[in-house]
Write a protein that holds these residues in place. Sequence first.
Motif, PDB file in Angstrom:
ATOM      1  N   CYS A  11       0.274  -1.522   0.207  1.00 24.36           N
ATOM      2  CA  CYS A  11      -0.165   0.074  -0.019  1.00 24.36           C
ATOM      3  C   CYS A  11       1.078   1.014  -0.093  1.00 24.36           C
ATOM      4  CB  CYS A  11      -0.736   0.075   0.956  1.00 24.36           C
ATOM      5  SG  CYS A  11      -1.750   0.833   1.209  1.00 24.36           S
ATOM      6  N   PHE A  12       0.539   2.528  -0.708  1.00 27.43           N
ATOM      7  CA  PHE A  12       0.929   3.502  -1.195  1.00 27.43           C
ATOM      8  C   PHE A  12       0.140   4.471  -0.012  1.00 27.43           C
ATOM      9  CE2 PHE A  12       3.755   0.640  -2.731  1.00 27.43           C
ATOM     10  CZ  PHE A  12       5.297   1.048  -2.649  1.00 27.43           C
ATOM     11  N   ALA A  13      -0.448   4.144  -0.223  1.00 29.54           N
ATOM     12  CA  ALA A  13      -2.293   5.267   0.071  1.00 29.54           C
ATOM     13  C   ALA A  13      -2.063   7.020   0.519  1.00 29.54           C
ATOM     14  CB  ALA A  13      -3.071   4.620   0.438  1.00 29.54           C
ATOM     15  N   CYS A  14      -0.658   6.925   1.538  1.00 33.82           N
ATOM     16  CA  CYS A  14      -0.626   8.160   2.731  1.00 33.82           C
ATOM     17  C   CYS A  14       1.133   8.520   2.433  1.00 33.82           C
ATOM     18  CB  CYS A  14       0.085   8.108   4.261  1.00 33.82           C
ATOM     19  SG  CYS A  14      -1.909   6.603   4.556  1.00 33.82           S
ATOM     20  N   LEU A  17       3.741   8.885   5.063  1.00 31.99           N
ATOM     21  CA  LEU A  17       3.621   8.038   5.248  1.00 31.99           C
ATOM     22  C   LEU A  17       5.027   6.888   4.603  1.00 31.99           C
ATOM     23  CD1 LEU A  17       1.087   6.733   7.749  1.00 31.99           C
ATOM     24  CD2 LEU A  17       2.884   8.273   8.217  1.00 31.99           C
ATOM     25  N   VAL A  18       4.785   7.510   2.823  1.00 31.71           N
ATOM     26  CA  VAL A  18       5.316   6.521   2.634  1.00 31.71           C
ATOM     27  C   VAL A  18       7.154   6.905   2.355  1.00 31.71           C
ATOM     28  CG1 VAL A  18       6.188   5.442   0.668  1.00 31.71           C
ATOM     29  CG2 VAL A  18       3.213   5.685   0.768  1.00 31.71           C
ATOM     30  N   ARG A  21       8.844   6.500   6.051  1.00 36.32           N
ATOM     31  CA  ARG A  21       9.298   4.741   6.181  1.00 36.32           C
ATOM     32  C   ARG A  21      10.305   4.538   5.247  1.00 36.32           C
ATOM     33  NH1 ARG A  21       3.666   2.383   2.753  1.00 36.32           N
ATOM     34  NH2 ARG A  21       5.047   1.818   0.532  1.00 36.32           N
ATOM     35  N   PRO A  41       4.090  -1.294   4.940  1.00 38.70           N
ATOM     36  CA  PRO A  41       3.858  -1.330   5.595  1.00 38.70           C
ATOM     37  C   PRO A  41       3.678  -3.086   6.151  1.00 38.70           C
ATOM     38  CG  PRO A  41       2.726  -0.465   3.280  1.00 38.70           C
ATOM     39  CD  PRO A  41       4.168  -1.013   3.165  1.00 38.70           C
ATOM     40  N   VAL A 113      -2.849   2.027  12.446  1.00 35.75           N
ATOM     41  CA  VAL A 113      -3.004   2.435  11.521  1.00 35.75           C
ATOM     42  C   VAL A 113      -0.579   1.769  10.822  1.00 35.75           C
ATOM     43  CG1 VAL A 113      -1.368   4.549  10.320  1.00 35.75           C
ATOM     44  CG2 VAL A 113      -2.843   4.805  11.518  1.00 35.75           C
ATOM     45  N   ARG A 114      -0.795   1.047   9.668  1.00 35.17           N
ATOM     46  CA  ARG A 114       0.110  -0.087   9.280  1.00 35.17           C
ATOM     47  C   ARG A 114       1.922   0.020   8.889  1.00 35.17           C
ATOM     48  NH1 ARG A 114      -2.883  -4.721   9.036  1.00 35.17           N
ATOM     49  NH2 ARG A 114      -4.315  -4.462  10.017  1.00 35.17           N
ATOM     50  N   CYS A 115       1.951   1.849   8.645  1.00 35.19           N
ATOM     51  CA  CYS A 115       3.042   2.195   8.224  1.00 35.19           C
ATOM     52  C   CYS A 115       4.098   2.957   9.568  1.00 35.19           C
ATOM     53  CB  CYS A 115       3.021   3.371   6.781  1.00 35.19           C
ATOM     54  SG  CYS A 115       2.343   1.691   6.342  1.00 35.19           S
ATOM     55  N   THR A 129      -6.971   6.865   6.683  1.00 36.29           N
ATOM     56  CA  THR A 129      -7.316   6.095   5.187  1.00 36.29           C
ATOM     57  C   THR A 129      -6.601   4.985   5.518  1.00 36.29           C
ATOM     58  OG1 THR A 129      -6.511   8.482   4.457  1.00 36.29           O
ATOM     59  CG2 THR A 129      -5.635   6.239   3.312  1.00 36.29           C
ATOM     60  N   CYS A 130      -6.049   4.496   6.481  1.00 36.51           N
ATOM     61  CA  CYS A 130      -5.335   2.999   6.761  1.00 36.51           C
ATOM     62  C   CYS A 130      -6.327   2.603   7.761  1.00 36.51           C
ATOM     63  CB  CYS A 130      -4.725   3.567   7.437  1.00 36.51           C
ATOM     64  SG  CYS A 130      -3.270   1.783   7.899  1.00 36.51           S
ATOM     65  N   TRP A 133      -7.918  -1.178   6.030  1.00 42.31           N
ATOM     66  CA  TRP A 133      -7.222  -2.396   6.137  1.00 42.31           C
ATOM     67  C   TRP A 133      -8.088  -3.442   7.343  1.00 42.31           C
ATOM     68  CZ3 TRP A 133      -5.269  -4.228   1.820  1.00 42.31           C
ATOM     69  CH2 TRP A 133      -4.950  -3.146   1.468  1.00 42.31           C
TER      70      TRP A 133
END
Length: 227
Positions: A11-14, A17-18, A21, A41, A113-115, A129-130, A133
């Motif tokens: 996932c690259f939605a944010c 955070l991308v 990370r 993530p 939140v996954r990131c 956004t997360c 998931w």
Amino acid sequence: MADLDAAVSDCFACPRLVQWREEVARTRRAAFRDQEYWGRPVPGLGTGDARIAILGLAPAAHGGNRTGRIFTGDRSGDVLFAALHRAGLANQPTSVAADDGLTVRDLRIFSAVRCAPPDNKPTPLERDTCAPWLHREVTLIRPTLRVVVALGAFAWAAWWPVLQAVYGQRPPSPRPAFGHGAHWSGTNAPDLLGCYHVSQQNTFTGRLTPEMLDDVFGQAKQLAGVD
Ligand code: SF4
């Protein structure tokens, strides 16, 4: 569950955070300079027929974001898995790397939140956004899930949208306050237990002790009907 784990890992939605990370994975902490960071993530860990879930905030920059497994490779994970081992929910008391042989039973561990976020603080937009998931993951374990342990106020607050999205229930109003030992019990939905987060800030200061963790996981097992 394996498909979901693979999808969330990609996932690259944010954008913020991308960027964070990947920057952490590039620059690395000196102690881990020779290691390849995961930098993506971090999916949930555990069984697809879990009766107990542990809901955290987000992966740690040099823990889950480094090793690719939640609560793995940092002090928070040391404290958490030592407690899970004492409770008989993990086969070993340590969680240091994705290939260290760790297994859990009756348990799924995931984060809101996954990131890894800067300063462990996702923005409200990143949280929202997360959220899908988490909702998809809870949907998968819904048939067996009986108890959710929320580590900290952020995770506690993240549960109410799950109640709406997955269980079709309007969250209680006002929302029950988070606290260590807080217990919310709904109808046709898992019980929710509050537990202080296993952060160094809490465990080093004695705000959260091993005995307090043992009490929470003992209660979770009892409520979930886990031996
Ligand atoms: S925080 Fe969640 S939604 Fe945002 S990029 Fe990471 S996995 Fe995707």
